[in-house]
Design a protein around this motif. Structure first.
Motif, short mmCIF file in Angstrom:
data_model
loop_
_atom_site.label_atom_id
_atom_site.label_comp_id
_atom_site.label_asym_id
_atom_site.label_seq_id
_atom_site.Cartn_x
_atom_site.Cartn_y
_atom_site.Cartn_z
N MET A 283 0.83 -1.21 0.00
CA MET A 283 0.00 0.00 0.00
C MET A 283 0.87 1.26 0.00
SD MET A 283 -3.09 -1.14 -0.13
CE MET A 283 -4.34 -0.02 0.50
N THR A 284 1.99 1.23 0.71
CA THR A 284 2.92 2.36 0.70
C THR A 284 3.50 2.57 -0.69
OG1 THR A 284 3.50 1.97 3.02
CG2 THR A 284 5.03 3.28 1.71
N THR A 296 -7.73 -2.91 -4.94
CA THR A 296 -8.54 -4.06 -4.53
C THR A 296 -7.68 -4.99 -3.68
OG1 THR A 296 -9.90 -3.96 -6.52
CG2 THR A 296 -9.89 -6.05 -5.32
N ILE A 297 -8.20 -5.39 -2.54
CA ILE A 297 -7.48 -6.33 -1.66
C ILE A 297 -8.32 -7.59 -1.52
CG2 ILE A 297 -6.53 -6.76 0.63
CD1 ILE A 297 -6.97 -3.20 -0.52
N LEU A 307 -2.98 -13.70 -0.39
CA LEU A 307 -3.28 -12.27 -0.25
C LEU A 307 -2.91 -11.57 -1.54
CD1 LEU A 307 -4.03 -9.77 1.48
CD2 LEU A 307 -1.62 -9.68 2.18
N ASN A 308 -3.88 -10.87 -2.14
CA ASN A 308 -3.64 -10.14 -3.39
C ASN A 308 -3.90 -8.65 -3.15
OD1 ASN A 308 -3.16 -12.43 -5.19
ND2 ASN A 308 -5.32 -12.91 -4.84
N ILE A 309 -2.93 -7.82 -3.56
CA ILE A 309 -3.11 -6.36 -3.55
C ILE A 309 -3.02 -5.91 -5.00
CG2 ILE A 309 -2.28 -4.14 -2.69
CD1 ILE A 309 -1.07 -7.23 -0.92
N ILE A 310 -4.14 -5.41 -5.54
CA ILE A 310 -4.25 -5.11 -6.97
C ILE A 310 -4.54 -3.62 -7.14
CG2 ILE A 310 -5.47 -5.69 -9.11
CD1 ILE A 310 -6.43 -8.28 -7.57
N GLN A 351 -1.83 -0.47 -16.83
CA GLN A 351 -3.00 -1.19 -16.34
C GLN A 351 -2.91 -1.57 -14.86
OE1 GLN A 351 -4.37 -4.41 -18.86
NE2 GLN A 351 -3.55 -3.42 -20.71
N GLY A 352 -1.73 -1.46 -14.28
CA GLY A 352 -1.62 -1.72 -12.85
C GLY A 352 -0.71 -2.89 -12.51
N SER A 353 -0.70 -3.20 -11.22
CA SER A 353 0.19 -4.23 -10.69
C SER A 353 -0.56 -5.14 -9.73
CB SER A 353 1.38 -3.59 -9.96
OG SER A 353 2.08 -2.71 -10.80
N ILE A 354 0.03 -6.33 -9.54
CA ILE A 354 -0.53 -7.29 -8.57
C ILE A 354 0.61 -7.78 -7.68
CG2 ILE A 354 -1.71 -9.49 -8.22
CD1 ILE A 354 -2.95 -9.16 -10.99
N VAL A 355 0.41 -7.67 -6.38
CA VAL A 355 1.31 -8.26 -5.39
C VAL A 355 0.56 -9.43 -4.77
CG1 VAL A 355 2.57 -7.93 -3.24
CG2 VAL A 355 2.48 -6.08 -4.93
N GLN A 356 1.12 -10.63 -4.91
CA GLN A 356 0.45 -11.83 -4.43
C GLN A 356 1.36 -12.57 -3.45
OE1 GLN A 356 0.05 -15.55 -6.85
NE2 GLN A 356 -2.14 -15.06 -6.79
N ALA A 357 0.87 -12.76 -2.24
CA ALA A 357 1.59 -13.52 -1.22
C ALA A 357 0.84 -14.83 -0.96
CB ALA A 357 1.71 -12.72 0.07
N CYS A 358 1.54 -15.94 -1.10
CA CYS A 358 0.91 -17.26 -0.97
C CYS A 358 1.62 -18.09 0.09
CB CYS A 358 0.95 -18.01 -2.30
SG CYS A 358 0.11 -17.16 -3.66
N ILE A 359 0.86 -18.78 0.92
CA ILE A 359 1.41 -19.68 1.92
C ILE A 359 0.58 -20.96 1.91
CG2 ILE A 359 1.96 -20.07 4.35
CD1 ILE A 359 2.07 -17.04 4.72
N SER A 360 1.26 -22.09 1.75
CA SER A 360 0.59 -23.38 1.83
C SER A 360 0.40 -23.74 3.30
CB SER A 360 1.42 -24.44 1.10
OG SER A 360 0.84 -25.71 1.25
#
Length: 365
Positions: A283-284, A296-297, A307-310, A351-360
């Motif tokens: 977000m920063t 969009t979160i 977790l997706n930050i779009i 068009q923007g960016s996507i930050v995706q954090a994934c944990i199994s």
């Protein structure tokens, strides 16, 4: 190891060449065959030979002369040579052969067992040399990677020191500008009350103002404290902390946030904190770099955590994603890796960016 060693066979008699081929049929090597010294030199011009088997008696260029020519330009990597001869040579000839690079003599007719045994010794030396070279190369690569990691660690340390100082400066300014001014005004009002206790209505009005100001100071202290570490994260979990942060974010930036969040009852405090810090950093970055109009979160907790930050801003470029120089991104990756997860970044120009954090969940600490 896929590259087979090269063995040179030279004899002016084609029958002898064929016989040697039959003897060496089970040897794992590339055979280079030549009927003369000149042909042998031409065929091996750019070849790293592991062994040469040379007939001594050949016209135009005998085996000794060929041995000298083979090794004259191989100062660091001389070719071991086995000479084949019909008669055991005199001592002078033996010395000449060893000076030319000979490692052994074999008397014709060639004994298959003796020749193959000697060849296997040299091939084993070849493989040992290959292993040393490959291990040395791996060591160089590891050392280079270590130097890169060391440099990144030094840069990360500098970044953290700078970030800590900036955070301290921000807190100091907030305390000075918001709390300091409010407390100064409160002090002045208290002084007025002390000297005007006999003015009933005016005193009561001043006290009411002081109460309002005190409540305002309390709210400011709570906000500063929450920005450092939101109590909601510990008390109500990640979903509530994200909702609170997004409201504050929209109030400060006028950028609306669309939330699609699932409850994550199974999330551990470590995972909650890591995901929240990644969310904060993303977000920063949106404020600083994205020039976005909406965010969009998304938070998915089943079957695994995602977790997706779009944003719809300018979009991260591949150079930024892969550069390894963005310490914010490095910090995000390190946080998610400590939780056994992964960070995926993508962007489309305009068009923007996507930050995706994934944990199994099976790997979740």
């Amino acid at each position: 190891m896929s590259s087979l060693p090269y063995i040179l066979i030279v004899d002016d008699n084609a029958t002898n060449i064929l016989y040697l081929e039959i003897i060496l049929r089970n040897i794992q090597a590339n055979l280079i065959k030549a009927l003369s010294g000149a042909e042998a030199l031409e065929l091996t011009k750019d070849v790293d030979l592991s062994l040469a088997i040379l007939d001594v008696q050949m016209p135009h260029m005998n085996g000794y002369e060929l041995a000298v020519r083979l090794n004259e330009n191989r100062a660091e990597n001389k070719v071991p040579i086995i000479f084949l001869t019909a008669n055991f040579p005199e001592n002078a000839r033996i010395l000449e052969g060893y000076r030319a690079g000979a490692v052994d003599y074999i008397i014709k007719p060639v004994n298959e067992l003796i020749l193959t045994s000697k060849i296997k010794v040299f091939l084993e030396l070849y493989w040992q040399k290959r292993r040393v070279v490959e291990n040395t190369e791996k060591l160089r690569e590891s050392e280079a990677a270590l130097q890169v990691a060391k440099k990144q660690l030094e840069q990360m340390n500098e970044y953290l020191i700078k970030a800590i100082e900036e955070e301290r400066t921000t807190i100091s300014l907030q305390v000075h500008d918001e709390l300091g001014q409010a407390m100064t005004a409160l002090k002045m009002d208290l002084s007025w009350v002390r000297h005007n206790l006999d003015k009933g209505e005016a005193t009561m009005e001043k006290i009411n103002r002081m109460m309002t100001m005190t409540n305002d100071v309390i709210r400011k202290v709570q906000r500063i404290s929450s920005e450092l570490h939101p109590g909601l994260l510990d008390d109500l979990g990640l979903k509530a902390a994200i909702e609170w942060y997004c409201k504050e974010f929209t109030d400060r930036t006028d950028i609306p946030c669309t939330l699609d969040l699932e409850e994550g009852d199974e999330l551990t405090p470590q995972v909650n904190l890591a995901l929240f810090r990644i969310f904060q950093e993303a977000m920063t970055n949106i404020i600083r770099h994205a020039n976005a109009s909406t965010v969009t979160i998304q938070l998915r907790c089943y079957p695994d955590i995602e977790l997706n930050i779009i944003d719809d801003g300018i979009g991260m470029t591949p150079d930024v994603i892969d550069s390894g120089k963005s310490f914010g991104l490095i910090g995000m990756r390190q946080r998610i890796q400590r939780c056994g997860g992964s960070l995926n970044l993508s962007g489309t120009p305009g068009q923007g960016s996507i930050v995706q954090a994934c944990i199994s969940k099976p790997t979740m600490p």
